[in-house]
Design a protein around this motif. Structure first.
Motif, PDB file in Angstrom:
ATOM      1  N   ALA A  77       0.840  -1.208   0.000  1.00 30.02           N
ATOM      2  CA  ALA A  77       0.000   0.000   0.000  1.00 30.02           C
ATOM      3  C   ALA A  77       0.866   1.245   0.000  1.00 30.02           C
ATOM      4  CB  ALA A  77      -0.900   0.002   1.233  1.00 30.02           C
ATOM      5  N   LEU A  79       0.683   5.080   0.974  1.00 32.77           N
ATOM      6  CA  LEU A  79      -0.099   6.114   1.651  1.00 32.77           C
ATOM      7  C   LEU A  79       0.359   7.467   1.109  1.00 32.77           C
ATOM      8  CD1 LEU A  79       0.226   4.849   5.349  1.00 32.77           C
ATOM      9  CD2 LEU A  79      -1.581   4.318   3.691  1.00 32.77           C
ATOM     10  N   TYR A  85      -4.843   6.908  -0.381  1.00 33.56           N
ATOM     11  CA  TYR A  85      -3.921   5.774  -0.481  1.00 33.56           C
ATOM     12  C   TYR A  85      -4.173   5.011  -1.777  1.00 33.56           C
ATOM     13  CZ  TYR A  85      -7.952   2.933   0.908  1.00 33.56           C
ATOM     14  OH  TYR A  85      -9.180   2.335   0.952  1.00 33.56           O
ATOM     15  N   ARG A  86      -3.196   4.170  -2.130  1.00 32.52           N
ATOM     16  CA  ARG A  86      -3.341   3.337  -3.316  1.00 32.52           C
ATOM     17  C   ARG A  86      -2.839   1.938  -2.970  1.00 32.52           C
ATOM     18  NH1 ARG A  86      -0.693   3.182  -8.581  1.00 32.52           N
ATOM     19  NH2 ARG A  86       1.137   4.113  -7.632  1.00 32.52           N
ATOM     20  N   ILE A  87      -3.588   0.919  -3.394  1.00 34.63           N
ATOM     21  CA  ILE A  87      -3.117  -0.457  -3.195  1.00 34.63           C
ATOM     22  C   ILE A  87      -2.368  -0.840  -4.475  1.00 34.63           C
ATOM     23  CG2 ILE A  87      -3.831  -2.852  -2.758  1.00 34.63           C
ATOM     24  CD1 ILE A  87      -5.135  -1.485  -0.565  1.00 34.63           C
ATOM     25  N   ARG A  90      -1.721  -6.931  -4.525  1.00 37.28           N
ATOM     26  CA  ARG A  90      -2.536  -7.614  -3.535  1.00 37.28           C
ATOM     27  C   ARG A  90      -2.568  -9.095  -3.894  1.00 37.28           C
ATOM     28  NH1 ARG A  90      -7.665  -5.782  -1.545  1.00 37.28           N
ATOM     29  NH2 ARG A  90      -7.562  -3.922  -2.812  1.00 37.28           N
ATOM     30  N   ALA A 200      -7.964   2.892   9.199  1.00 40.67           N
ATOM     31  CA  ALA A 200      -8.216   3.176   7.780  1.00 40.67           C
ATOM     32  C   ALA A 200      -9.311   4.233   7.633  1.00 40.67           C
ATOM     33  CB  ALA A 200      -8.602   1.899   7.050  1.00 40.67           C
ATOM     34  N   TYR A 203      -8.123   7.747   8.960  1.00 40.14           N
ATOM     35  CA  TYR A 203      -7.101   8.381   8.104  1.00 40.14           C
ATOM     36  C   TYR A 203      -7.721   9.549   7.323  1.00 40.14           C
ATOM     37  CZ  TYR A 203      -3.031   8.346   4.912  1.00 40.14           C
ATOM     38  OH  TYR A 203      -1.912   8.659   4.183  1.00 40.14           O
ATOM     39  N   ASP A 422     -10.916  -3.240   3.054  1.00 40.76           N
ATOM     40  CA  ASP A 422      -9.454  -3.140   3.063  1.00 40.76           C
ATOM     41  C   ASP A 422      -8.910  -2.554   4.353  1.00 40.76           C
ATOM     42  OD1 ASP A 422      -8.621  -4.278   0.758  1.00 40.76           O
ATOM     43  OD2 ASP A 422      -8.899  -2.474  -0.438  1.00 40.76           O
ATOM     44  N   VAL A 426      -4.954  -1.541   4.679  1.00 44.57           N
ATOM     45  CA  VAL A 426      -4.563  -0.128   4.734  1.00 44.57           C
ATOM     46  C   VAL A 426      -4.270   0.274   6.183  1.00 44.57           C
ATOM     47  CG1 VAL A 426      -5.321   2.220   4.256  1.00 44.57           C
ATOM     48  CG2 VAL A 426      -5.893   0.390   2.679  1.00 44.57           C
TER      49      VAL A 426
END
Ligand code: GLC
Length: 438
Positions: A77, A79, A85-87, A90, A200, A203, A422, A426
């Protein structure tokens, strides 16, 4: 109508207990959490996470390991700060191989084997050139030593892997990483999945102060502004599944007696997906026994756990006039052609009672926590929830919302309930960022 008249009184009176009084349970829950906070004997463990809410500015790339009991999931991930954020990657692997080649959750498997398996998957996912701080979501009751060390108190959710209870979990992981020559991944934080879900949500939403899982397992954490002994703010993993001051039916007792740890995790056994199919099956089996439902062709109706939470969802999803899907499911599962629409309605009604009780109990616990945090409800709150039952079971999210609205009366507009997917991934990345001071 016909089927309702056929339910024997003994079973009917058990089913009535399913209509739990939300305000009554909320008051008991609040009392129990306050006892736990004060260090008195309580069925709620109230475990400190050693973490406060995030600022929202945490940044960087982190690896998140999510270990919840059914699968392990790895997430890379990124941040970006300000709640974004971006995954990037996975992957997930079952802990029990569907073809029975391995089962890392059984007594026969050791902690070393389990963590070696995890380390090998980590090795496959990371690029050798990069360095990764790792956030570990380990979703079991742990006594946290600090943000990066947690001792497993006891397995829950029927997991039995040998040699992990009583151990510091991130050391087991670190040793396995070493044995498997993974030198560029460093465990930085270990958290519960409820804490991950709250982190998460918080955030990007400063009002988020409760995090919950309504999935295979059930648990809740919340942000305690004045945690004893020093009165500092901290997120507390309540291990809400352990709450025990609840009205039980004979089905709950029957289910509990046959579990790995009878007498423990009473609320979880009434609320969590791991058990919802089994409660439903026990009632159906009792109705068959009592002659209120026709005998099943297969003895499987008497086989523990032959009905799952997904099956309960299928029963609830059928809104057709003749409940054809209910009939199909019963034929598949139990070789059972349920003759009349009335019997199919009865089956659906049982599923609705079991799922509805679960939603009301979860709502009651939320109401109890809100009463503790904000007795006259003056502020806005967000409850972040993740988990397959909340997300997928027909009518469940609505059931939670309605029961809470009933309990909070006119104050319910102050409350937001957010499905936070998620969260465990996250959230673990955010925990690692906080631990690394980023
Ligand atoms: C069980 C675990 C708890 C976890 C929950 C949801 O209740 O004891 O730690 O949060 O399952 O996964």
């Amino acid at each position: 109508m016909l089927a309702e008249a056929k339910i024997p009184e003994r079973i009917q009176s058990e089913l009535e207990i399913f209509a739990v009084n939300v305000l009554d349970i909320a008051a008991r829950f609040r009392q129990e959490m306050e006892k736990g906070l004060a260090g008195q004997n309580s069925s709620l463990k109230m475990l400190s996470s050693f973490l406060d809410r995030p600022s929202g500015n945490e940044q960087g790339t982190f690896l998140a390991l999510d270990f919840g009991g059914s699968n392990i999931r790895l997430i890379e991930a990124e941040l970006a700060g300000r709640g974004r954020y971006r995954i990037r990657k996975r992957q997930s692997w079952p802990l029990r191989d569907p073809a029975n080649a391995y089962d890392f959750t059984s007594h026969a498997a050791s902690g070393e084997e389990l963590f070696d398996f995890i380390a090998r998957q980590i090795a496959r996912m990371v690029s050798p050139a990069a360095e990764y701080p790792l956030g570990h979501t380990f979703s079991f009751p742990c006594r946290q030593v600090n943000v990066n060390q947690a001792v497993l108190l006891t397995w829950t959710k029927e997991i039995k892997t040998a040699g992990v209870e009583g151990q510091e979990v991130n050391s087991l992981l670190a040793k396995a990483l070493e044995r498997n020559h993974v030198r560029n991944v460093t465990p930085a934080a270990i958290i519960n999945d409820t804490v991950g879900t709250l982190l998460a949500a918080a955030y990007g939403d400063s009002r988020a102060d409760i995090g919950a899982i309504c999935g295979t397992g059930h648990n809740i954490c919340y942000h305690e502004p004045h945690s004893p002994p020093k009165g500092q703010p901290v997120i507390i993993n309540m291990e809400a599944g352990g709450f025990a001051n609840l009205p039980l039916t004979r089905y709950d007792r029957q289910l509990d007696m046959a579990t790995e740890k009878p007498g423990s995790q009473i609320m979880e056994k009434m609320v969590a997906g791991r058990y919802l199919g089994e409660i439903t099956r026990l009632i159906i089996a009792d109705l068959v026994d009592a002659g209120a439902l026709p005998p099943a062709a297969f003895a499987r109706v008497f086989t523990p756990y032959s009905l799952t939470a997904e099956d309960v969802s299928r029963l609830l999803a059928d809104n057709s006039g003749d409940l054809a899907e209910v009939e199909k499911l019963m034929a598949e599962k139990f070789g059972w052609k349920v003759p009349g629409v009335a019997e199919r309605q009865l089956l659906k009604k049982i599923a609705a009672a079991v799922a509805g009780r679960s939603a009301r109990l979860a709502a009651a616990a939320f109401a109890g926590i809100l009463q503790h945090l904000d007795p006259v409800l003056e502020r806005k709150h967000t409850i972040a929830i993740d988990g397959s039952v909340y997300e997928k079971m027909p009518g469940y999210a609505d059931g939670v919302r309605q029961a809470l609205a009933g309990a909070l009366g006119g104050k319910s507009p102050l409350l937001t309930i957010a499905l936070t997917k998620d969260g465990s991934g996250v959230g673990a990345a955010i925990a690692a960022a906080i631990a690394c001071g980023r």
